[in-house]
Design a protein around this motif. Structure first.
Motif, PDB file in Angstrom:
ATOM      1  N   VAL A 100       0.843  -1.199   0.000  1.00  8.86           N
ATOM      2  CA  VAL A 100       0.000   0.000   0.000  1.00  8.86           C
ATOM      3  C   VAL A 100       0.877   1.248   0.000  1.00  8.86           C
ATOM      4  O   VAL A 100       1.885   1.313   0.696  1.00  8.86           O
ATOM      5  N   THR A 101       0.499   2.225  -0.818  1.00  5.80           N
ATOM      6  CA  THR A 101       1.210   3.498  -0.878  1.00  5.80           C
ATOM      7  C   THR A 101       0.357   4.554  -0.186  1.00  5.80           C
ATOM      8  O   THR A 101      -0.852   4.631  -0.430  1.00  5.80           O
ATOM      9  N   VAL A 102       0.983   5.347   0.675  1.00  4.50           N
ATOM     10  CA  VAL A 102       0.280   6.412   1.379  1.00  4.50           C
ATOM     11  C   VAL A 102       1.021   7.715   1.116  1.00  4.50           C
ATOM     12  O   VAL A 102       2.237   7.783   1.251  1.00  4.50           O
ATOM     13  N   GLU A 103       0.267   8.733   0.715  1.00  2.00           N
ATOM     14  CA  GLU A 103       0.840  10.054   0.482  1.00  2.00           C
ATOM     15  C   GLU A 103       0.186  11.066   1.407  1.00  2.00           C
ATOM     16  O   GLU A 103      -0.996  10.967   1.719  1.00  2.00           O
ATOM     17  N   TYR A 104       0.981  12.040   1.794  1.00  2.00           N
ATOM     18  CA  TYR A 104       0.499  13.121   2.649  1.00  2.00           C
ATOM     19  C   TYR A 104       0.673  14.435   1.909  1.00  2.00           C
ATOM     20  O   TYR A 104       1.630  14.615   1.161  1.00  2.00           O
ATOM     21  N   ALA A 105      -0.277  15.340   2.138  1.00  2.00           N
ATOM     22  CA  ALA A 105      -0.232  16.648   1.491  1.00  2.00           C
ATOM     23  C   ALA A 105      -0.853  17.670   2.429  1.00  2.00           C
ATOM     24  O   ALA A 105      -1.620  17.323   3.333  1.00  2.00           O
ATOM     25  N   LEU A 106      -0.518  18.918   2.198  1.00  2.00           N
ATOM     26  CA  LEU A 106      -1.161  19.988   2.956  1.00  2.00           C
ATOM     27  C   LEU A 106      -2.584  20.164   2.456  1.00  2.00           C
ATOM     28  O   LEU A 106      -2.851  20.076   1.260  1.00  2.00           O
ATOM     29  N   THR A 107      -3.486  20.418   3.365  1.00  2.00           N
ATOM     30  CA  THR A 107      -4.863  20.757   3.003  1.00  2.00           C
ATOM     31  C   THR A 107      -4.895  22.258   2.703  1.00  2.00           C
ATOM     32  O   THR A 107      -3.919  22.967   2.967  1.00  2.00           O
ATOM     33  N   PRO A 108      -6.010  22.760   2.189  1.00  2.00           N
ATOM     34  CA  PRO A 108      -6.109  24.215   2.021  1.00  2.00           C
ATOM     35  C   PRO A 108      -5.860  24.969   3.334  1.00  2.00           C
ATOM     36  O   PRO A 108      -5.183  25.994   3.342  1.00  2.00           O
ATOM     37  N   LEU A 109      -6.353  24.445   4.443  1.00  2.00           N
ATOM     38  CA  LEU A 109      -6.102  25.069   5.744  1.00  2.00           C
ATOM     39  C   LEU A 109      -4.604  25.012   6.074  1.00  2.00           C
ATOM     40  O   LEU A 109      -4.022  25.991   6.533  1.00  2.00           O
ATOM     41  N   GLY A 110      -3.979  23.863   5.822  1.00  2.00           N
ATOM     42  CA  GLY A 110      -2.543  23.714   6.062  1.00  2.00           C
ATOM     43  C   GLY A 110      -1.724  24.673   5.217  1.00  2.00           C
ATOM     44  O   GLY A 110      -0.700  25.197   5.657  1.00  2.00           O
ATOM     45  N   ARG A 111      -2.193  24.930   4.005  1.00  2.00           N
ATOM     46  CA  ARG A 111      -1.479  25.850   3.106  1.00  2.00           C
ATOM     47  C   ARG A 111      -1.472  27.286   3.638  1.00  2.00           C
ATOM     48  O   ARG A 111      -0.590  28.057   3.313  1.00  2.00           O
ATOM     49  N   THR A 112      -2.458  27.610   4.476  1.00  2.00           N
ATOM     50  CA  THR A 112      -2.462  28.960   5.047  1.00  2.00           C
ATOM     51  C   THR A 112      -1.287  29.166   6.002  1.00  2.00           C
ATOM     52  O   THR A 112      -0.956  30.301   6.340  1.00  2.00           O
ATOM     53  N   LEU A 113      -0.656  28.081   6.418  1.00  2.00           N
ATOM     54  CA  LEU A 113       0.495  28.152   7.310  1.00  2.00           C
ATOM     55  C   LEU A 113       1.834  28.105   6.577  1.00  2.00           C
ATOM     56  O   LEU A 113       2.879  28.306   7.191  1.00  2.00           O
ATOM     57  N   THR A 114       1.818  27.824   5.288  1.00  2.00           N
ATOM     58  CA  THR A 114       3.045  27.586   4.526  1.00  2.00           C
ATOM     59  C   THR A 114       4.090  28.679   4.715  1.00  2.00           C
ATOM     60  O   THR A 114       5.239  28.400   5.067  1.00  2.00           O
ATOM     61  N   GLU A 115       3.709  29.902   4.502  1.00  2.00           N
ATOM     62  CA  GLU A 115       4.677  31.003   4.591  1.00  2.00           C
ATOM     63  C   GLU A 115       5.179  31.181   6.020  1.00  2.00           C
ATOM     64  O   GLU A 115       6.373  31.353   6.256  1.00  2.00           O
ATOM     65  N   THR A 116       4.269  31.101   6.977  1.00  2.00           N
ATOM     66  CA  THR A 116       4.640  31.266   8.383  1.00  2.00           C
ATOM     67  C   THR A 116       5.580  30.154   8.836  1.00  2.00           C
ATOM     68  O   THR A 116       6.592  30.414   9.486  1.00  2.00           O
ATOM     69  N   VAL A 117       5.258  28.926   8.490  1.00  2.00           N
ATOM     70  CA  VAL A 117       6.071  27.781   8.880  1.00  2.00           C
ATOM     71  C   VAL A 117       7.467  27.880   8.263  1.00  2.00           C
ATOM     72  O   VAL A 117       8.479  27.685   8.943  1.00  2.00           O
ATOM     73  N   ALA A 118       7.529  28.186   6.983  1.00  2.00           N
ATOM     74  CA  ALA A 118       8.829  28.301   6.302  1.00  2.00           C
ATOM     75  C   ALA A 118       9.655  29.424   6.916  1.00  2.00           C
ATOM     76  O   ALA A 118      10.859  29.276   7.143  1.00  2.00           O
ATOM     77  N   THR A 119       9.006  30.541   7.200  1.00  2.00           N
ATOM     78  CA  THR A 119       9.716  31.671   7.797  1.00  2.00           C
ATOM     79  C   THR A 119      10.316  31.274   9.141  1.00  2.00           C
ATOM     80  O   THR A 119      11.487  31.546   9.416  1.00  2.00           O
ATOM     81  N   LEU A 120       9.531  30.621   9.972  1.00  2.00           N
ATOM     82  CA  LEU A 120      10.005  30.221  11.296  1.00  2.00           C
ATOM     83  C   LEU A 120      11.109  29.170  11.203  1.00  2.00           C
ATOM     84  O   LEU A 120      12.155  29.298  11.839  1.00  2.00           O
TER      85      LEU A 120
END
Length: 128
Positions: free
Chosen positions: A83-103
């Motif tokens: 079985v293959t399992v993939e993880y991705a950011l949700t639209p809500l998770g994407r709202t954190l992308t810039e903040t997370v990368a900055t930190l």
């Protein structure tokens, strides 16, 4: 003089506010690194594990489940053998992308200054 106060449904400064649980989650180093790693295309579990050095399979699994529960990460299972399992950011998770990368990358850019400050503090503490 009458002042108008903005009523907020949540207040992070209150000890029982549920926002504290979310802050605990995204302030966790593993969650921060996972969220930053997922910026882009979906990533398989073992790929995340290889990319984030030092994270155990158990901690990765637990953290991904918590992030999924919070609606920040999605999990997609493909009926392959194995079985293959993939993880991705949700639209809500994407709202954190810039903040997370900055930190996350702030630490990389400022580590020398932090280490210098720690040495200075430790030296001064020895003199007290």
């Amino acid at each position: 003089m009458e002042t108008t106060t903005l009523q907020r449904a949540y207040d992070v400064y209150e000890d029982r506010c549920p926002t504290r649980l979310v802050l605990d989650r995204i302030a966790d180093k593993w969650a921060l690194l996972i969220l930053d790693r997922l910026d882009g295309e979906p990533v398989r579990f073992n790929h995340i594990r290889r990319d984030i050095k030092g994270i155990s399979q158990k901690v990765l699994s637990q953290t991904l489940k918590k992030l999924e529960r919070d609606g920040l990460v999605s999990r997609t299972v493909f009926a392959t053998v194995p079985v293959t399992v993939e993880y991705a950011l949700t639209p809500l998770g994407r709202t954190l992308t810039e903040t997370v990368a900055t930190l996350a990358h702030w630490a990389e850019r400022n580590m020398d200054a932090v280490l210098t400050a720690q040495r200075t503090y430790d030296a001064a503490a020895e003199l007290r």
